[in-house]
Design an enzyme around this catalytic site. Structure first.
Site, PDB file in Angstrom:
ATOM      1  CD  GLU A 132      -3.359  -0.769   2.436  1.00  0.00           C
ATOM      2  OE1 GLU A 132      -4.262   0.080   1.859  1.00  0.00           O
ATOM      3  OE2 GLU A 132      -2.715  -0.582   3.517  1.00  0.00           O
ATOM      4  CG  HIS A 151      -2.318   3.263   5.728  1.00  0.00           C
ATOM      5  ND1 HIS A 151      -3.453   3.424   5.221  1.00  0.00           N
ATOM      6  CD2 HIS A 151      -2.570   1.901   5.522  1.00  0.00           C
ATOM      7  CE1 HIS A 151      -4.244   2.019   5.833  1.00  0.00           C
ATOM      8  NE2 HIS A 151      -3.596   1.658   5.260  1.00  0.00           N
ATOM      9  CG  HIS A 153      -4.426  -1.798   9.122  1.00  0.00           C
ATOM     10  ND1 HIS A 153      -3.632  -2.616   9.264  1.00  0.00           N
ATOM     11  CD2 HIS A 153      -4.695  -0.679   8.065  1.00  0.00           C
ATOM     12  CE1 HIS A 153      -3.653  -1.955   7.460  1.00  0.00           C
ATOM     13  NE2 HIS A 153      -3.947  -1.438   7.175  1.00  0.00           N
ATOM     14  CG  HIS A 222      -7.804  -0.155   4.601  1.00  0.00           C
ATOM     15  ND1 HIS A 222      -7.550   0.220   3.287  1.00  0.00           N
ATOM     16  CD2 HIS A 222      -7.503  -0.470   5.469  1.00  0.00           C
ATOM     17  CE1 HIS A 222      -6.468  -0.407   3.304  1.00  0.00           C
ATOM     18  NE2 HIS A 222      -6.234  -0.325   4.894  1.00  0.00           N
TER      19      HIS A 222
HETATM   20 ZN   LIG Z   1      -3.930  -0.745   4.889  1.00  0.00          ZN
END
Ligand SMILES: [Zn+2]
Length: 293
Positions: A132, A151, A153, A222
């Site tokens: 990603e 980023h 989760h 996500h």
């Molecule tokens: Zn992710």
């Protein structure tokens, strides 16, 4: 622009020392004397002083903070085995640094990779990048103000990406949050038959578009992408996005919350920016084991 002329006299001792050092070099080291020019001698005299001055910014400085940032967000539970943080390159702002595919808590210097403007590794050296990474590359492409991207989760934020309840600033440390945090719906970019993950440039660009000029975008089902003008601010925002989400969820159980309005949020965010290093220092201490000894 000529005001320094009044201070010209202050340079005399420096020049005198430089000349004396040049003479000493010419006298003591014949090998150097054969090559020495006045410019080189002056530079040599200045070198110890210059070396003692820490550069304001550099790629290596950013990479060292990036390694620490990985450990901090893992230590605070923003990421677990997954999730990542990146920093824009100082020397080549179209590039960025991001670890290889590895749990953030375990990242070391040798894991840090450089990626170009298309999120391709500059020199992979056999290392496997995160799938990603396009989240980072495509945000850097359209947000010149952004120097760092996190980023995660984080479970606390997921509910606000999958319901009609907006993530809003509810406590003062999250004054950076917009009145309504944008949500990236991957189906709008890839249709119903999608893999949820931002695994190519097209999806990264769609996420960056959803983010707009906001500091945070939730990713439905996500996680989130959090950005900042420095690693420290991006980490600060990632941590307090999670804290705000936890508090908002708790408050909603009790009744309709009173949120910070836009004026309150903006003012307290300005105040908080002056204290980012205070938070960073204690988090860094914990993450490196300093406060646990
Ligand atoms: Zn992710």
């Amino acid at each position: 622009m000529f005001k320094n002329h009044c201070c010209a006299g202050r340079h005399m001792p420096v020049l005198l020392v430089s000349v004396l050092v040049a003479v000493a070099l010419l006298t003591v080291t014949p090998a150097l004397a054969a090559q020495a020019t006045p410019q080189k001698a002056v530079a040599a005299a200045a070198a110890p002083q210059a070396a003692a001055v820490k550069p304001a910014d550099s790629d290596e400085q950013r990479i060292q903070e990036l390694i620490l940032a990985n450990h901090i967000i893992a230590d605070l539970g923003v990421v677990d085995g997954f999730g990542h943080v990146s920093v824009r390159s100082f020397s080549n702002p179209s590039h960025y640094f991001l670890a290889k595919s590895k749990a953030p808590a375990l990242i070391t210097r040798e894991d840090i990779m450089e990626f170009d403007e298309n999120s391709e590794p500059v020199d992979a050296q056999g290392r496997t990048p995160y799938l990603e990474r396009f989240i980072h590359g495509e945000i850097y492409r359209v947000r010149p103000d952004v120097q760092s991207v996190v980023h995660s989760h984080s479970p606390a934020v997921i509910p606000f990406g999958v319901t009609t309840v907006a993530l809003r600033p509810i406590m003062h440390m999250a004054g950076f949050l917009p009145q309504t945090t944008p949500v990236f719906e991957i189906r709008n970019a890839a249709g119903d038959d999608n893999g949820i993950l931002v695994s190519d440039r097209m999806l990264g660009a769609a996420l960056a578009k959803s983010l707009g000029d906001a500091p945070v975008a939730l990713m439905r089902g996500h996680g989130s992408a959090v950005v900042g003008p420095s690693i420290r601010v991006a980490v600060f925002r990632a941590v307090y996005t999670q804290v705000n989400a936890q508090i908002e969820a708790e408050a909603l159980k009790l009744g309709p919350p009173v949120f910070l309005n836009a004026m309150e949020a903006a003012k307290v965010d300005t105040a908080n920016r002056g204290n980012v290093n205070r938070a960073w220092d204690i988090w860094a201490s914990h993450a490196s084991g300093g406060a646990k000894k």
